[in-house]
Design a protein around this motif. Structure first.
Motif, PDB file in Angstrom:
ATOM      1  N   UNK A   1      32.441  39.903  28.907  1.00  0.00           N
ATOM      2  CA  UNK A   1      32.222  38.587  29.518  1.00  0.00           C
ATOM      3  C   UNK A   1      33.522  37.981  30.040  1.00  0.00           C
ATOM      4  N   UNK A   2      34.403  38.843  30.552  1.00  0.00           N
ATOM      5  CA  UNK A   2      35.675  38.374  31.086  1.00  0.00           C
ATOM      6  C   UNK A   2      35.790  38.751  32.561  1.00  0.00           C
ATOM      7  N   UNK A   3      36.368  37.847  33.318  1.00  0.00           N
ATOM      8  CA  UNK A   3      36.632  38.129  34.732  1.00  0.00           C
ATOM      9  C   UNK A   3      37.889  38.992  34.800  1.00  0.00           C
ATOM     10  N   UNK A   4      37.688  40.292  34.792  1.00  0.00           N
ATOM     11  CA  UNK A   4      38.791  41.233  34.684  1.00  0.00           C
ATOM     12  C   UNK A   4      39.484  41.530  36.003  1.00  0.00           C
ATOM     13  N   UNK A   5      38.961  41.007  37.103  1.00  0.00           N
ATOM     14  CA  UNK A   5      39.579  41.243  38.397  1.00  0.00           C
ATOM     15  C   UNK A   5      39.055  40.265  39.428  1.00  0.00           C
ATOM     16  N   UNK A   6      39.680  40.219  40.604  1.00  0.00           N
ATOM     17  CA  UNK A   6      39.271  39.255  41.635  1.00  0.00           C
ATOM     18  C   UNK A   6      37.851  39.450  42.121  1.00  0.00           C
ATOM     19  N   UNK A   7      37.292  40.647  41.907  1.00  0.00           N
ATOM     20  CA  UNK A   7      35.901  40.852  42.335  1.00  0.00           C
ATOM     21  C   UNK A   7      34.927  39.962  41.570  1.00  0.00           C
ATOM     22  N   UNK A   8      35.366  39.433  40.421  1.00  0.00           N
ATOM     23  CA  UNK A   8      34.516  38.561  39.619  1.00  0.00           C
ATOM     24  C   UNK A   8      34.844  37.072  39.788  1.00  0.00           C
ATOM     25  N   UNK A   9      35.796  36.748  40.622  1.00  0.00           N
ATOM     26  CA  UNK A   9      36.167  35.345  40.777  1.00  0.00           C
ATOM     27  C   UNK A   9      35.040  34.538  41.423  1.00  0.00           C
ATOM     28  N   UNK A  10      34.843  33.324  40.941  1.00  0.00           N
ATOM     29  CA  UNK A  10      34.064  32.356  41.696  1.00  0.00           C
ATOM     30  C   UNK A  10      34.847  32.053  42.971  1.00  0.00           C
ATOM     31  N   UNK A  11      34.150  31.645  44.026  1.00  0.00           N
ATOM     32  CA  UNK A  11      34.832  31.470  45.308  1.00  0.00           C
ATOM     33  C   UNK A  11      34.445  30.162  45.989  1.00  0.00           C
ATOM     34  N   UNK A  12      35.474  29.442  46.482  1.00  0.00           N
ATOM     35  CA  UNK A  12      35.277  28.230  47.277  1.00  0.00           C
ATOM     36  C   UNK A  12      35.660  28.520  48.715  1.00  0.00           C
TER      37      UNK A  12
ATOM     38  N   UNK B   1      35.436  24.992  58.219  1.00  0.00           N
ATOM     39  CA  UNK B   1      36.453  24.602  59.197  1.00  0.00           C
ATOM     40  C   UNK B   1      35.912  23.704  60.297  1.00  0.00           C
ATOM     41  N   UNK B   2      34.661  23.281  60.149  1.00  0.00           N
ATOM     42  CA  UNK B   2      34.003  22.372  61.095  1.00  0.00           C
ATOM     43  C   UNK B   2      33.729  23.015  62.451  1.00  0.00           C
ATOM     44  N   UNK B   3      33.827  24.338  62.504  1.00  0.00           N
ATOM     45  CA  UNK B   3      33.467  25.067  63.727  1.00  0.00           C
ATOM     46  C   UNK B   3      32.541  26.233  63.391  1.00  0.00           C
ATOM     47  N   UNK B   4      31.851  26.113  62.259  1.00  0.00           N
ATOM     48  CA  UNK B   4      30.938  27.127  61.755  1.00  0.00           C
ATOM     49  C   UNK B   4      31.668  28.414  61.349  1.00  0.00           C
ATOM     50  N   UNK B   5      32.938  28.244  60.951  1.00  0.00           N
ATOM     51  CA  UNK B   5      33.658  29.312  60.264  1.00  0.00           C
ATOM     52  C   UNK B   5      34.156  28.761  58.936  1.00  0.00           C
ATOM     53  N   UNK B   6      34.456  29.683  58.018  1.00  0.00           N
ATOM     54  CA  UNK B   6      34.847  29.284  56.668  1.00  0.00           C
ATOM     55  C   UNK B   6      36.122  30.023  56.254  1.00  0.00           C
ATOM     56  N   UNK B   7      36.909  29.346  55.407  1.00  0.00           N
ATOM     57  CA  UNK B   7      38.144  29.917  54.877  1.00  0.00           C
ATOM     58  C   UNK B   7      38.106  29.887  53.357  1.00  0.00           C
ATOM     59  N   UNK B   8      38.438  31.018  52.731  1.00  0.00           N
ATOM     60  CA  UNK B   8      38.477  31.118  51.273  1.00  0.00           C
ATOM     61  C   UNK B   8      39.695  30.351  50.753  1.00  0.00           C
ATOM     62  N   UNK B   9      39.444  29.266  50.018  1.00  0.00           N
ATOM     63  CA  UNK B   9      40.527  28.428  49.476  1.00  0.00           C
ATOM     64  C   UNK B   9      40.493  28.410  47.947  1.00  0.00           C
ATOM     65  N   UNK B  10      39.916  29.450  47.354  1.00  0.00           N
ATOM     66  CA  UNK B  10      39.745  29.499  45.908  1.00  0.00           C
ATOM     67  C   UNK B  10      41.059  29.335  45.170  1.00  0.00           C
ATOM     68  N   UNK B  11      42.078  30.097  45.568  1.00  0.00           N
ATOM     69  CA  UNK B  11      43.347  30.098  44.841  1.00  0.00           C
ATOM     70  C   UNK B  11      44.008  28.726  44.890  1.00  0.00           C
TER      71      UNK B  11
END
Length: 549
Positions: free
Chosen positions: A70-81, A85-95
């Motif tokens: 039950x541990x997030x052992x790598x970035x593949x398990x990260x929750x993501x935000x 961008x207000x133009x129907x594109x998105x940028x990953x800002x999780x970090x």
């Protein structure tokens, strides 16, 4: 044939799947290793919310973890935000936002719990819960311990939380938190089902249920566990989707809990800090034949515009999806599946999340279902467990028709969570869907027809800032009346935008808008022009009428 025409060519709801070109690159990983751990089946939700107040709705996915650790052992398990961008594109800002999460995450619920003008995030999971406070500078802070929301149970420790939702049950202006807990699960004692040569996920009947939890917002940045005092903890659940509405119109928000393979619950808010469970008495605990279904996602809205919130619930193959119509008499509902056309149409389906939204802006709320059978269910169905999503168009008169053909929902997959919002601000409700061990989908609503729309962005003063729990009534020039409410708790383990939306059909104006705020304040707006988002501030006690320009 008439139904097919009405639900298809005459008013075709249409989407286009744009996640790849929008830069929305997320895969939900459940950590499956072939051992068939129970949590693998249940992930995960998604949230639509505007975290940076730029007027464009952002997306947050929760994610699984390695098993059985039950541990997030790598970035593949990260929750993501993902920032819109207000133009129907998105940028990953999780970090930079600091919301990658810990543990095996399941649920997300978004709302401004501290009334500071920035939307916060609650994440529920198998081994821990997290409350992220939005600092207003693009970053979030884990305040779980400080605000006393770790969610530890005196008997069960940290339960398996699977859904959650924000609502103000005592109308004090501070949002409280309801957590839907599932079953007692321990990797050390997890049973094995099937045979060594043909293992399978165990039925929920193999596991003891859990009580849900209610945390009261004290208004000073802390929460108090009100589960016992409120009566919520007296009922052992196998909770899945949770939804809120004031079904008896007494001014206090009630709770519907979809349970998995046991009767579902309707918690009536008595208005004195306590709840009574009356699912059986109200007729919403079981299917019409008395059978419990594998209830998953739920929504609690008025599908027929009679002013009374109704309930829709997704279930498993052969369950049928349930539609309970609120009769308004002695808190009674009727099973409306057969009359509505949903009963036979949904019998071969397995649904996870869902939403009741006016997808074509004709003034009637339609139904969107995220679908997939359970993995390894093909031996029972004779087909693969992946399914395409479905949309049912509201025809009026209490009837729905499957309008999925030609709707752009082709592509079978293991769809789970859904969040609903207008991501491109064109007035049509879009849908983001999480996929089990697959890439997320973003359905842009491109429904033709030119119908008008209106969205209310509520700002509470005496009520909670998001206005959650507010009930809105819109009168059109032809005298037709529409009803909706403010909520973010929609579907399964997910959270949708807080705006209160209405399709106005061919009307370019709403002659009257009436709002009943959670504080009890009543407000009227007159002659409100369509095709825009209208910000409405709760009036002071001395004033209740305003005109929108």
């Amino acid at each position: 044939m008439l139904l097919l025409l009405a639900g298809g060519l005459a008013g075709q709801i249409r989407f286009e799947e744009i996640a790849p070109r929008a830069g929305l690159k997320f895969e939900l990983h459940n950590g499956a290793t072939g051992r068939f751990w129970q949590p693998e089946l249940m992930v995960a939700g998604v949230a639509a919310f505007d975290y940076n107040n730029d007027g464009c709705t952002d997306i947050y996915f929760v994610n699984g973890a390695a098993l059985p650790s039950l541990k997030k052992t790598g970035p593949e398990f990260h929750n993501r935000l993902f920032r819109n961008n207000c133009d129907l594109t998105f940028t990953d800002v999780t970090a930079e936002a600091g919301v990658a999460g810990e543990g095996y995450s399941m649920a997300v619920a978004a709302a401004d719990y501290d009334n500071d003008g920035f939307t916060d995030l609650f994440v529920g999971g198998v081994n821990r819960n997290i409350l992220y406070r939005n600092l207003g500078n693009g970053r979030f802070e884990d305040v779980t311990a400080r605000v006393r929301l770790a969610g530890l149970h005196p008997k069960h420790g940290k339960p398996w939380s699977i859904s959650a939702g924000w609502f103000d049950y005592d109308n004090d202006g501070a949002l409280d938190l309801f957590i839907s807990n599932y079953v007692v699960w321990d990797p050390q004692t997890d049973p094995r089902c099937g045979t060594p040569a043909n293992p399978f996920y165990c039925h929920p009947g193999k596991y003891p249920g859990l009580p849900c939890q209610l945390f009261r917002n004290l208004g000073d940045g802390r929460f108090a566990d009100a589960s016992e005092a409120s009566g919520i903890a007296r009922h052992i659940a196998k909770g899945m989707g949770v939804a809120f509405a004031d079904f008896d119109l007494d001014g206090f928000t009630d709770v519907y809990l979809a349970n998995d393979s046991v009767r579902s619950f309707l918690f009536r808010n008595r208005g004195n800090g306590t709840f009574e469970e009356l699912g059986l008495e109200a007729g919403v605990a079981l299917r019409e034949d008395g059978a419990a279904i594998a209830g998953m996602g739920a929504d609690f809205r008025d599908f027929d515009n009679d002013g009374l919130p109704d309930i829709v619930v997704a279930g498993m193959i052969n369950d049928t999806f349930l539609l309970f119509r609120n009769l308004g008499r002695r808190s009674l509902f009727e099973d409306y599946g057969q009359q509505s056309g949903l009963l036979m149409a949904t019998r071969p389906l397995t649904g996870w999340s869902l939403g009741m939204y006016d997808l074509d802006n004709d003034g009637l709320k339609d139904l969107f279902f995220a679908l997939s059978h359970f993995p390894r269910l093909e031996r029972y169905t004779g087909s693969d467990s992946a399914l395409a999503n479905r949309v049912f168009r509201n025809l009026g008169g209490g009837k729905f028709a499957d309008a999925s053909t030609g709707a752009g929902l082709e592509g079978a997959a293991h769809h789970h969570g859904t969040a609903f919002a207008d991501f491109d601000n064109d007035g049509r409700v879009d849908v983001v869907v999480s996929l089990l061990n697959g890439p997320a989908k973003l359905y842009r609503n491109i429904t033709p027809g030119g119908n008008h729309w209106l969205a209310l962005k509520l700002r509470g003063a005496r009520s909670n800032r998001d206005g959650l729990g507010a009930v809105v009534r819109v009168t059109l020039p032809d005298g037709r009346v529409l009803h909706n409410q403010a909520t973010t708790s929609v579907g399964y383990a997910s959270s949708s935008e807080p705006l209160v939306r209405f399709g106005l059909g061919q009307h370019a104006i709403a002659t009257r808008i009436e709002i009943r705020w959670p504080s009890g304040a009543r407000q009227e707006l007159e002659n409100v022009k369509a095709d825009r988002i209208v910000e409405v501030e709760e009036p002071p006690a001395s004033r209740s009428k305003a005109v929108a320009h």
